[in-house]
Design a protein around this motif. Structure first.
Motif, mmCIF file in Angstrom:
data_model
loop_
_atom_site.group_PDB
_atom_site.id
_atom_site.type_symbol
_atom_site.label_atom_id
_atom_site.label_comp_id
_atom_site.label_asym_id
_atom_site.label_seq_id
_atom_site.Cartn_x
_atom_site.Cartn_y
_atom_site.Cartn_z
ATOM 1 N N LYS A 118 -22.840 10.391 -48.899
ATOM 2 C CA LYS A 118 -21.781 9.969 -49.820
ATOM 3 C C LYS A 118 -20.489 10.754 -49.574
ATOM 4 C CE LYS A 118 -24.750 8.503 -53.661
ATOM 5 N NZ LYS A 118 -25.164 8.774 -55.075
ATOM 6 N N ARG A 167 -18.935 9.462 -46.423
ATOM 7 C CA ARG A 167 -18.361 8.134 -46.650
ATOM 8 C C ARG A 167 -16.988 8.220 -47.313
ATOM 9 N NH1 ARG A 167 -19.378 4.049 -44.036
ATOM 10 N NH2 ARG A 167 -17.410 4.979 -43.424
ATOM 11 N N GLY A 179 -23.794 4.841 -48.572
ATOM 12 C CA GLY A 179 -22.711 4.494 -47.657
ATOM 13 C C GLY A 179 -23.121 4.191 -46.237
ATOM 14 N N THR A 200 -24.135 2.056 -43.116
ATOM 15 C CA THR A 200 -23.771 0.683 -42.761
ATOM 16 C C THR A 200 -24.676 0.067 -41.700
ATOM 17 O OG1 THR A 200 -22.109 1.660 -41.276
ATOM 18 C CG2 THR A 200 -21.341 0.843 -43.404
#
Length: 242
Positions: free
Chosen positions: A139, A142, A168, A170
């Motif tokens: 986090k 991110r 976060g 991807t």
């Protein structure tokens, strides 16, 4: 120096270039000693990183291997704390997209955040964190970078994966040994649209299984320098030995 690898290795086969590719290609094709299996280029959907569709990743930090392979990108992960020198050198040298390892079991917290920021500044196409990396640190990363964050996973546990996504991440990089294709399929069932890349294994069958299960890109481990030299030296001994 021509390298003839072991017959059971998928690295030993050369890619075929069609007549039309030879006719219309402006630049002369460069034949690399280590060519990726054709099934990856033909069958993979491709993983979108910084607006580039990447289908094959070489798992290496060896500059000689990076120079002599034709994979789309490099996965630069090693079992030591991440190094700014290594990150910069590989990005400057490779001439292709680099995904940089920034944390896992040994490195976390502030150090990983700094390495992620540095990798983005140097031009990396993504960063990757290993299985033990904590969601609270994902986090924080991110919040600091816009690069894709890839997380290596070895499980399809819903709660574990959802925590990574919410933090976060991807892209998932599945590295489950002989269970990789099974894990990929289970993740796709739970998160149908979430991008996945997977370790390819040692043969074409395992690569195809991962692709069929839903992996958009394949990570390939190159042969070691020891194995490469073994085949070369065996040839030299037969030719020039007493």
């Amino acid at each position: 120096m021509e390298i003839n690898l072991m017959s059971e290795s998928f690295w030993g086969s050369k890619k075929k270039i069609s007549f039309w590719e030879r006719l219309f290609r402006r630049d002369k094709p460069v034949n690399k000693a280590l060519t990726t299996p054709e099934i990856i280029g033909k069958n993979c959907q491709g993983l979108l990183l910084k607006n580039e569709s990447l289908k094959s990743f070489l798992f290496s930090t060896d500059m000689a291997l990076i120079e002599n392979n034709d994979a789309d990108a490099i996965l630069a992960v090693y079992p030591f704390p991440p190094s700014p020198k290594i990150i910069k050198t590989l990005i400057d040298f490779a001439g292709k997209p680099i995904v940089c390892g920034v944390g896992g079991g040994q490195t976390k917290g502030k150090k990983s955040i700094e390495m992620a920021i540095y990798a983005e500044q140097m031009g990396a196409h993504g960063i990757i964190v290993n299985v033990p990396f904590e969601n609270k640190d994902i986090k924080k990363i991110r919040e600091k970078i816009a690069l894709p964050i890839i997380a290596t996973v070895t499980s399809s546990d819903y709660k574990f994966l959802k925590g990574k996504i919410d933090a976060g991440v991807t892209v998932f990089h599945v590295s489950g040994g002989s269970h990789t294709s099974k894990i990929v399929k289970e993740i796709k069932d739970k998160f149908p649209d979430f991008p996945i890349m997977a370790t390819g294994g040692k043969n074409l069958e395992s690569i195809q299984e991962s692709i069929d299960s839903g992996s958009r890109a394949i990570v390939l481990s190159p042969p070691s320098n020891k194995d490469l030299f073994k085949t070369v030296m065996e040839k030299y001994r037969k030719t020039f030995g007493s």
